[in-house]
Design an enzyme around this catalytic site. Sequence first.
Site, PDB file in Angstrom:
ATOM      1  N   ASP A  65      34.673  28.334  49.654  1.00 60.44           N
ATOM      2  CA  ASP A  65      34.676  27.952  48.247  1.00 60.44           C
ATOM      3  C   ASP A  65      33.655  28.850  47.560  1.00 60.44           C
ATOM      4  O   ASP A  65      32.444  28.718  47.785  1.00 60.44           O
ATOM      5  CB  ASP A  65      34.277  26.474  48.117  1.00 60.44           C
ATOM      6  CG  ASP A  65      34.132  26.013  46.672  1.00 60.44           C
ATOM      7  OD1 ASP A  65      34.245  26.853  45.757  1.00 60.44           O
ATOM      8  OD2 ASP A  65      33.876  24.814  46.459  1.00 60.44           O
ATOM      9  N   TYR A 157      38.967  31.745  30.531  1.00 63.87           N
ATOM     10  CA  TYR A 157      39.291  32.891  31.381  1.00 63.87           C
ATOM     11  C   TYR A 157      38.786  34.202  30.766  1.00 63.87           C
ATOM     12  O   TYR A 157      38.162  35.025  31.447  1.00 63.87           O
ATOM     13  CB  TYR A 157      40.810  32.936  31.579  1.00 63.87           C
ATOM     14  CG  TYR A 157      41.329  34.007  32.498  1.00 63.87           C
ATOM     15  CD1 TYR A 157      41.326  33.834  33.879  1.00 63.87           C
ATOM     16  CD2 TYR A 157      41.851  35.200  31.990  1.00 63.87           C
ATOM     17  CE1 TYR A 157      41.823  34.812  34.725  1.00 63.87           C
ATOM     18  CE2 TYR A 157      42.356  36.182  32.829  1.00 63.87           C
ATOM     19  CZ  TYR A 157      42.341  35.980  34.194  1.00 63.87           C
ATOM     20  OH  TYR A 157      42.832  36.951  35.033  1.00 63.87           O
TER      21      TYR A 157
END
Length: 249
Positions: A65, A157
Amino acid sequence: MGVLMHGKSAVVTGGAQGIGLAIGKALAQQGANVALVDVDPRRAAEAAEQLSTEVSSQVVGLGCDVTDEEAVRAAVGGAVAEFGRLDVWVNNAGITRDASLRKMGVADFEAVMNVHLKGSWLGVRAAADVMREAGSGSIVNMSSLSGKSGNPGQSNYSAAKAGIVGLTKSAAKELARRGVRVNAVQPGLIRTAMTEAMPPEVFAAREADIPMKRAGTTDEVAQAVLFLASDMSSYITGAVLEVGGGRYM
């Protein structure tokens, strides 16, 4: 089989599919030992097993992760333990949580920033610790043309991808004297599972805006990363390489 990366080792985050897998394949085809890192260990292992049948270099899959500091350090340690060195680190892992400013929740903003920007920062920092001692290395961060132009519905983003450019340049300045290079790639419209899910008319409109009149392929992005990872770009650091068919030039 190429020899551009012979004897080198590389880690690609988000490496189990799409652009990340294409990058891992390009590096392995040129002789690098490659660790494909993914948040899903099983998917990483399956991708590595498949790629291993296509290349002669060593390929392993690692679960990680990228938003977890210790997990990222463990991925660096795992690659070094497996290959004995770390020459290339590619920060490619990413997610999208698109919504308008009005509708986007804080959790969706933070999730995208954490994976793209915090994840890249953690990767740069952990990889640099090893490369700094070795006196060499190449880090490649995946930005996006969205970080240059901004995309409606992608304030999270676009902000993260713009931030990656700043991270790249700052890290490049810090690490240059230690022989470590840091560069970024900004893909434009690329044919991936994510973009293939777009409505055909939207995809066609996007392509029409590109001077080369077509979307790019994952392999074309991978070749740009290969260039920055290899000694062909030995005097290039802090650069942002657009792979977008001329869009936004």
